[in-house]
Design a protein around this motif. Structure first.
Motif, PDB file in Angstrom:
ATOM      1  N   LYS A 189      -8.232  -0.069  -1.804  1.00  0.00           N
ATOM      2  CA  LYS A 189      -7.786   1.215  -1.255  1.00  0.00           C
ATOM      3  C   LYS A 189      -8.217   1.179   0.244  1.00  0.00           C
ATOM      4  O   LYS A 189      -9.256   0.807   0.685  1.00  0.00           O
TER       5      LYS A 189
ATOM      6  N   ASP B  69      -1.149   6.822  -0.120  1.00  0.00           N
ATOM      7  CA  ASP B  69      -2.411   7.352  -0.146  1.00  0.00           C
ATOM      8  C   ASP B  69      -3.331   6.065   0.003  1.00  0.00           C
ATOM      9  O   ASP B  69      -4.652   6.233  -0.158  1.00  0.00           O
TER      10      ASP B  69
ATOM     11  N   LYS C  12      -3.624   3.369  -1.669  1.00  0.00           N
ATOM     12  CA  LYS C  12      -3.622   2.416  -2.582  1.00  0.00           C
ATOM     13  C   LYS C  12      -3.034   1.115  -2.675  1.00  0.00           C
ATOM     14  O   LYS C  12      -1.841   1.222  -2.251  1.00  0.00           O
ATOM     15  N   CYS C  13      -3.733   0.060  -3.187  1.00  0.00           N
ATOM     16  CA  CYS C  13      -2.748  -1.222  -3.057  1.00  0.00           C
ATOM     17  C   CYS C  13      -1.978  -1.364  -4.659  1.00  0.00           C
ATOM     18  O   CYS C  13      -2.621  -0.847  -5.562  1.00  0.00           O
TER      19      CYS C  13
ATOM     20  N   SER D 240      -7.312   6.948   3.771  1.00  0.00           N
ATOM     21  CA  SER D 240      -6.155   7.584   3.800  1.00  0.00           C
ATOM     22  C   SER D 240      -6.589   9.125   3.982  1.00  0.00           C
ATOM     23  O   SER D 240      -7.701   9.571   3.685  1.00  0.00           O
TER      24      SER D 240
ATOM     25  N   PHE E 265       0.901  -1.224   0.088  1.00  0.00           N
ATOM     26  CA  PHE E 265      -0.023  -0.149  -0.080  1.00  0.00           C
ATOM     27  C   PHE E 265       0.823   1.097  -0.087  1.00  0.00           C
ATOM     28  O   PHE E 265       1.739   1.357   0.653  1.00  0.00           O
TER      29      PHE E 265
END
Length: 137
Positions: free
Chosen positions: A105, A85, A87-88, A108, A82
């Motif tokens: 996601k 932010d 996101k994966c 965040s 990750f």
């Protein structure tokens, strides 16, 4: 570190969540509980801050124990990565043509650093500039 409790309406100010010195040392990753959420705060290799959900959405592993690498955190259980932010960006063990990681996601929040303190924005919309240190929650 517990800072604030969850309220029905989002705050309209930056909230202090940590001291900059909390991220000193070889592994700049710390757990944070703020606004009723379990989060993880980290400083990446570029010196940027990230504040994301603390638990991997796959099996709930605690990302505070994840590997700090590639400007993010890698889950200690199955290695999902990750970014700051939430996101994966990588999902090992999936087929090479899999794009499932693009749909994953974590929560965040924007973070800013000023005068030795780290602040997070939990409000809606684009956060205002952090010009003067707000009161500690």
């Amino acid at each position: 570190m517990t800072v604030a409790t969850h309220d029905a309406s989002p705050p309209t100010t930056w909230i202090k969540i940590a001291q900059s010195s909390d991220l000193d040392g070889p592994r700049p990753v710390v757990p944070v509980n703020a606004m009723g959420e379990a989060l993880v705060l980290f400083r990446d290799e570029e010196g940027e801050l990230g504040l994301i959900g603390r638990h991997c959405p796959h099996r709930g592993a605690d990302l505070c124990f994840g590997r700090h690498e590639n400007n993010g955190l890698r889950c200690p259980f199955h290695g999902w990565h990750f970014d700051r932010d939430g996101k994966c960006t990588e999902q090992p063990a999936e087929p090479a043509d899999s794009t499932m990681y693009q749909t994953i996601k974590l929560p965040s929040y924007p973070v800013s650093e000023q005068d030795g303190a780290i602040f997070a924005w939990f409000g809606e919309g684009t956060p205002p500039a952090l010009t003067a240190a707000p009161a500690t929650a």
